[in-house]
Design a protein around this motif. Sequence first.
Motif, PDB file in Angstrom:
ATOM      1  N   HIS A 378      37.316 -69.184  53.371  1.00  0.00           N
ATOM      2  CA  HIS A 378      38.303 -69.068  54.447  1.00  0.00           C
ATOM      3  C   HIS A 378      37.981 -70.076  55.534  1.00  0.00           C
ATOM      4  N   LEU A 379      38.990 -70.882  55.889  1.00  0.00           N
ATOM      5  CA  LEU A 379      38.870 -71.899  56.932  1.00  0.00           C
ATOM      6  C   LEU A 379      39.519 -71.383  58.201  1.00  0.00           C
ATOM      7  N   HIS A 380      38.796 -71.404  59.309  1.00  0.00           N
ATOM      8  CA  HIS A 380      39.325 -70.937  60.586  1.00  0.00           C
ATOM      9  C   HIS A 380      40.000 -72.094  61.334  1.00  0.00           C
ATOM     10  N   GLY A 381      41.043 -71.751  62.084  1.00  0.00           N
ATOM     11  CA  GLY A 381      41.622 -72.682  63.041  1.00  0.00           C
ATOM     12  C   GLY A 381      42.517 -73.761  62.487  1.00  0.00           C
ATOM     13  N   HIS A 382      42.590 -73.917  61.181  1.00  0.00           N
ATOM     14  CA  HIS A 382      43.373 -74.960  60.539  1.00  0.00           C
ATOM     15  C   HIS A 382      43.867 -74.433  59.185  1.00  0.00           C
ATOM     16  N   HIS A 383      44.857 -75.125  58.628  1.00  0.00           N
ATOM     17  CA  HIS A 383      45.318 -74.811  57.286  1.00  0.00           C
ATOM     18  C   HIS A 383      45.255 -76.052  56.420  1.00  0.00           C
ATOM     19  N   PHE A 384      45.184 -75.853  55.124  1.00  0.00           N
ATOM     20  CA  PHE A 384      44.875 -76.967  54.237  1.00  0.00           C
ATOM     21  C   PHE A 384      45.815 -77.017  53.048  1.00  0.00           C
ATOM     22  N   ARG A 385      45.836 -78.187  52.441  1.00  0.00           N
ATOM     23  CA  ARG A 385      46.469 -78.378  51.149  1.00  0.00           C
ATOM     24  C   ARG A 385      45.414 -78.235  50.061  1.00  0.00           C
ATOM     25  N   LEU A 386      45.768 -77.581  48.976  1.00  0.00           N
ATOM     26  CA  LEU A 386      44.912 -77.518  47.801  1.00  0.00           C
ATOM     27  C   LEU A 386      45.205 -78.741  46.947  1.00  0.00           C
ATOM     28  N   LEU A 387      44.211 -79.610  46.782  1.00  0.00           N
ATOM     29  CA  LEU A 387      44.415 -80.890  46.102  1.00  0.00           C
ATOM     30  C   LEU A 387      44.385 -80.718  44.591  1.00  0.00           C
ATOM     31  N   ASP A 388      45.088 -81.623  43.907  1.00  0.00           N
ATOM     32  CA  ASP A 388      44.995 -81.684  42.461  1.00  0.00           C
ATOM     33  C   ASP A 388      43.625 -82.218  42.072  1.00  0.00           C
ATOM     34  N   ARG A 389      43.306 -82.078  40.801  1.00  0.00           N
ATOM     35  CA  ARG A 389      41.946 -82.378  40.345  1.00  0.00           C
ATOM     36  C   ARG A 389      41.520 -83.809  40.635  1.00  0.00           C
ATOM     37  N   LEU A 390      42.459 -84.760  40.580  1.00  0.00           N
ATOM     38  CA  LEU A 390      42.123 -86.169  40.767  1.00  0.00           C
ATOM     39  C   LEU A 390      42.485 -86.674  42.162  1.00  0.00           C
ATOM     40  N   ASP A 391      42.742 -85.756  43.091  1.00  0.00           N
ATOM     41  CA  ASP A 391      43.145 -86.128  44.450  1.00  0.00           C
ATOM     42  C   ASP A 391      44.405 -86.982  44.458  1.00  0.00           C
ATOM     43  N   ASP A 392      45.251 -86.821  43.437  1.00  0.00           N
ATOM     44  CA  ASP A 392      46.474 -87.631  43.376  1.00  0.00           C
ATOM     45  C   ASP A 392      47.710 -86.822  43.769  1.00  0.00           C
ATOM     46  N   GLY A 393      47.490 -85.682  44.365  1.00  0.00           N
ATOM     47  CA  GLY A 393      48.595 -84.843  44.812  1.00  0.00           C
ATOM     48  C   GLY A 393      48.045 -83.523  45.310  1.00  0.00           C
ATOM     49  N   TRP A 394      48.958 -82.630  45.690  1.00  0.00           N
ATOM     50  CA  TRP A 394      48.531 -81.346  46.239  1.00  0.00           C
ATOM     51  C   TRP A 394      49.603 -80.309  45.967  1.00  0.00           C
ATOM     52  N   LYS A 395      49.180 -79.049  46.068  1.00  0.00           N
ATOM     53  CA  LYS A 395      50.108 -77.954  45.848  1.00  0.00           C
ATOM     54  C   LYS A 395      51.102 -77.885  47.015  1.00  0.00           C
ATOM     55  N   PRO A 396      52.355 -77.480  46.745  1.00  0.00           N
ATOM     56  CA  PRO A 396      53.413 -77.541  47.768  1.00  0.00           C
ATOM     57  C   PRO A 396      53.427 -76.343  48.714  1.00  0.00           C
ATOM     58  N   PHE A 397      52.274 -75.953  49.193  1.00  0.00           N
ATOM     59  CA  PHE A 397      52.191 -74.901  50.203  1.00  0.00           C
ATOM     60  C   PHE A 397      50.890 -75.084  50.967  1.00  0.00           C
ATOM     61  N   TRP A 398      50.806 -74.426  52.113  1.00  0.00           N
ATOM     62  CA  TRP A 398      49.618 -74.495  52.966  1.00  0.00           C
ATOM     63  C   TRP A 398      48.818 -73.202  52.829  1.00  0.00           C
ATOM     64  N   LEU A 399      47.508 -73.327  52.876  1.00  0.00           N
ATOM     65  CA  LEU A 399      46.603 -72.189  52.720  1.00  0.00           C
ATOM     66  C   LEU A 399      45.553 -72.195  53.821  1.00  0.00           C
ATOM     67  N   ASP A 400      44.971 -71.021  54.100  1.00  0.00           N
ATOM     68  CA  ASP A 400      43.730 -71.004  54.875  1.00  0.00           C
ATOM     69  C   ASP A 400      42.624 -70.263  54.141  1.00  0.00           C
ATOM     70  N   THR A 401      42.943 -69.748  52.957  1.00  0.00           N
ATOM     71  CA  THR A 401      41.948 -69.094  52.104  1.00  0.00           C
ATOM     72  C   THR A 401      42.215 -69.495  50.669  1.00  0.00           C
ATOM     73  N   VAL A 402      41.153 -69.714  49.904  1.00  0.00           N
ATOM     74  CA  VAL A 402      41.320 -70.055  48.500  1.00  0.00           C
ATOM     75  C   VAL A 402      40.205 -69.369  47.714  1.00  0.00           C
TER      76      VAL A 402
END
Length: 443
Positions: A378-402
């Motif tokens: 869990h990341l506090h204070g910010h939200h993140f993109r979950l990156l694809d395996r090769l850093d060539d894209g990301w999932k189309p939603f924002w998360l603060d826990t994974v």
Amino acid sequence: MTRAPVHLTRRHLLAGIGLATAGPAAGLRAQPQRPQTLAIDATPVPLRLGPNRDETAVWSLRTDHTPPLRFRQSEAVEVALHNGLPAPLVLNWHGIDGVPSIEPLTARRPALPGETDRFLLPLRQAGTFLCDARPLGDGLAQSSPAQALIVEERTPVEVDRDEVMLIEDWRLDAEGRPIAPGAGGKTVGAPLYLVNGKPSLDLTLRPNDRLRLRIINACQRNAIALGIQNLDVRVIAIDSQPAEPFLARNGRLVLAPGSRVDAVLDATPPAGTTSAVTLHDGGSPRQIARLHVSAEEPPRSAPLPTPAPLPSESLPARPDLKTALRVDVPLAAPGGTPTSWDVPTHFNMSSNPAFRVKRGRTVVLALTNPAATPTAFHLHGHHFRLLDRLDDGWKPFWLDTVLVDAGQTQRIAFAADVAGAWLVETMAVEWSAPRQVQWFAVE
């Protein structure tokens, strides 16, 4: 503090899960001149638990508002937290980004028994949030409490019903008393789940009604999957952040501890149809809710059209990965990683941060899970993109826990756009696993 490793006796159902929480970046707006007030009294209250539904006193966050807490976007709230419990207490606000003054442990010291902590809570973004008292909850006499917080959009969403489904897990000792999670605790049995404080939730819908269901995993440790029968489940927000509306495959949702999912369900089945909501946690599935379509006169002759995306504010469309600060973050194994992670009761700002970053720069974290079971980050204070395996894209939603599966690595990217000292948390998805923390600095 040395913690014994966790040895699993069953395979967890949640391998390779990416669905969790998301939240706002902080676009500054003027706050109302007259903030609302919110009195929170952490105190024991009666609750019926156990197979016989015996009444017992449990720790709770009692407020002067009827739960769930509801406010309007752009309001500010003056919070007065009174600690009526026999242990120090600090609140954690899941999904509220960019407010360093409310950050637990780095900005707000724990309130001792009998103390009252007062602070201003700006509600800049609409969404479904969670307030809990879990940062110091491991090993206490009881589980730490949680409350739903709803911030309504400036322009109302077109729905007929707006309901919260807050799911909590309780564990009881041999005498039937509730106990807290964490290493070194008592032996516990299977989890007991409550929905909004009751054994189950029953909702009745008219034909062609539209329901906004705000699902919150307020479990202490458990990741859960929900299956909703007979109805299309269209996700419109994940963890306080709008998502491009999409259908959940087979009506199934997976939530990490602390995650929230807003879903739209249209009552299109024939009158008399009942849709069961089933919870899966790796053990025996159990029904926790029913959605019944009545024979009442429908509010309209046909279902509403597919919902438009909710307004999205402040978060960048594309993270700048080329100039990102890249940091390897081994997640704490159940036994802990003494050089980097510590239990919250030992947290000290004099320790070195996990990293420092200049405000406005993108950060990419490589989260590696050495544990034998999925681990929540869990990341506090910010939200993140979950990156694809090769850093060539990301999932189309924002998360603060994974959730990071056993032995796996997930990469996430976020814009460090608000200066302050922020926590990161990790805990294995197991009742006896400790919650552990680090901090990072945005300068």
